[in-house]
Design an enzyme around this catalytic site. Sequence first.
Site, PDB file in Angstrom:
ATOM      1  N   ILE A 171       5.528   3.197  -3.983  1.00 23.85           N
ATOM      2  CA  ILE A 171       5.911   2.405  -5.159  1.00 23.85           C
ATOM      3  C   ILE A 171       5.259   1.023  -5.117  1.00 23.85           C
ATOM      4  O   ILE A 171       5.025   0.404  -6.153  1.00 23.85           O
ATOM      5  CB  ILE A 171       7.457   2.324  -5.326  1.00 23.85           C
ATOM      6  CG1 ILE A 171       7.841   1.949  -6.770  1.00 23.85           C
ATOM      7  CG2 ILE A 171       8.093   1.355  -4.337  1.00 23.85           C
ATOM      8  CD1 ILE A 171       7.468   2.961  -7.831  1.00 23.85           C
ATOM      9  N   GLY A 172       4.929   0.564  -3.913  1.00 23.59           N
ATOM     10  CA  GLY A 172       4.304  -0.752  -3.754  1.00 23.59           C
ATOM     11  C   GLY A 172       3.042  -0.925  -4.576  1.00 23.59           C
ATOM     12  O   GLY A 172       2.831  -1.966  -5.206  1.00 23.59           O
ATOM     13  N   LYS A 181      20.085   0.131   3.338  1.00 25.48           N
ATOM     14  CA  LYS A 181      19.765  -0.669   2.143  1.00 25.48           C
ATOM     15  C   LYS A 181      20.958  -1.550   1.762  1.00 25.48           C
ATOM     16  O   LYS A 181      20.794  -2.703   1.365  1.00 25.48           O
ATOM     17  CB  LYS A 181      19.400   0.248   0.968  1.00 25.48           C
ATOM     18  CG  LYS A 181      18.036   0.910   1.104  1.00 25.48           C
ATOM     19  CD  LYS A 181      17.701   1.693  -0.162  1.00 25.48           C
ATOM     20  CE  LYS A 181      16.291   2.260  -0.123  1.00 25.48           C
ATOM     21  NZ  LYS A 181      15.905   2.911  -1.380  1.00 25.48           N
ATOM     22  N   LYS A 198      -6.029   3.459   3.517  1.00 28.33           N
ATOM     23  CA  LYS A 198      -5.329   2.257   3.023  1.00 28.33           C
ATOM     24  C   LYS A 198      -6.320   1.141   2.696  1.00 28.33           C
ATOM     25  O   LYS A 198      -6.074   0.329   1.803  1.00 28.33           O
ATOM     26  CB  LYS A 198      -4.305   1.773   4.058  1.00 28.33           C
ATOM     27  CG  LYS A 198      -3.249   2.808   4.383  1.00 28.33           C
ATOM     28  CD  LYS A 198      -1.868   2.340   3.984  1.00 28.33           C
ATOM     29  CE  LYS A 198      -0.865   3.470   4.040  1.00 28.33           C
ATOM     30  NZ  LYS A 198       0.489   3.071   3.733  1.00 28.33           N
ATOM     31  N   ARG A 243      21.284  -5.674   1.567  1.00 25.03           N
ATOM     32  CA  ARG A 243      21.853  -6.397   0.420  1.00 25.03           C
ATOM     33  C   ARG A 243      22.887  -7.423   0.895  1.00 25.03           C
ATOM     34  O   ARG A 243      22.876  -8.580   0.462  1.00 25.03           O
ATOM     35  CB  ARG A 243      22.531  -5.418  -0.553  1.00 25.03           C
ATOM     36  CG  ARG A 243      21.578  -4.571  -1.378  1.00 25.03           C
ATOM     37  CD  ARG A 243      22.382  -3.685  -2.331  1.00 25.03           C
ATOM     38  NE  ARG A 243      21.517  -2.947  -3.259  1.00 25.03           N
ATOM     39  CZ  ARG A 243      21.963  -2.308  -4.335  1.00 25.03           C
ATOM     40  NH1 ARG A 243      23.263  -2.318  -4.617  1.00 25.03           N
ATOM     41  NH2 ARG A 243      21.130  -1.655  -5.137  1.00 25.03           N
ATOM     42  N   THR A 289       0.828  -1.217   0.000  1.00 28.64           N
ATOM     43  CA  THR A 289       0.000   0.000   0.000  1.00 28.64           C
ATOM     44  C   THR A 289       0.859   1.264   0.000  1.00 28.64           C
ATOM     45  O   THR A 289       0.345   2.368  -0.017  1.00 28.64           O
ATOM     46  CB  THR A 289      -0.963   0.043   1.207  1.00 28.64           C
ATOM     47  OG1 THR A 289      -0.188  -0.009   2.408  1.00 28.64           O
ATOM     48  CG2 THR A 289      -1.947  -1.109   1.175  1.00 28.64           C
TER      49      THR A 289
END
Length: 308
Positions: A16-17, A133, A45, A137, A13
């Site tokens: 970008i999702g 991030k 939402k 990874r 929601t």
Amino acid sequence: MADKTKILIIGGTGYIGKFIVEASAKSEHPTFALARESTISDPVKGKIIQGFKNSGVTILTGDLYDHESLVKAIKQVDVVISTVGQLQLADQVKIIAAIKEAGNVKRFFPSDFGTDVDRCHAVEPAKSSFEIKSQIRRAIEAEGIPYTFVSANYFAGYSLPTLVQPEVTAPPRDKVIILGDGNAKAVFNEENDIGTYTIKAVDDARTLNKILYIKPPKNIYSFNELVALWEKKIGKTLEKIYVPEEQVLKQIQESPFPINIVMAINHSAFVKGDLTNFKIEPSFGVEASELYPDVKYTTVEEYLDQFV
């Protein structure tokens, strides 16, 4: 359809999702979205969730912070895509743990979708966010989970409607602020295209354990080129105010959150040139528009037409 890869989106929601859920549903992959009870009952939402259901998406009730519900959801699918927001980035270790326990996941896409965090020179506060991030990874690699990291660069909807101008709601008509000398090149992608390319990569052996860069040639522009394109569209020359790097850095330090993080990202892209100052080597990456020439992506030029 039974043999199509089943996809679970966590954080569907979010900004970008939504586009990734839609792209998955459109491509006829059995699509699942994980949602908390509170999200489903939320007035805003909840409408997004209802829209997902109308597109044929299966809603699974669960929570990033409830290990059992995560494992249960993950066991029903082949691919997991995380699109969680800024504040949940570090908590993706919980998804990694659940994927390890479930043992059936063919591919994991963590919440990346911006600059390539392993190849940038950002200052704080963007630096810390990029480092998280990067740590995610490394954790995925260390656990031996098959992955694709998507580097989608700028979301067009965040940057182009204002021509990357601070604290305005429309593109400039008189004067324009340009960071640095305006020559560093950045990349802008329409959100539906980011969704399309991401879903295309799901079953593609060429994107396995690679970074998927979304860098279509017609969407690579320097700040100066972007301004020139806009001037051509509106038939007017704008007054240009160039902000040297020292001043940009000072403004980042003096600005409140979240303006400072946006400015730090812009500094990384437009002053340091972090979106384009490296070559994509086959050892670590592939480029989406080269892999999928059949996708008719929205160009920056086409995108700007709606604001003229």
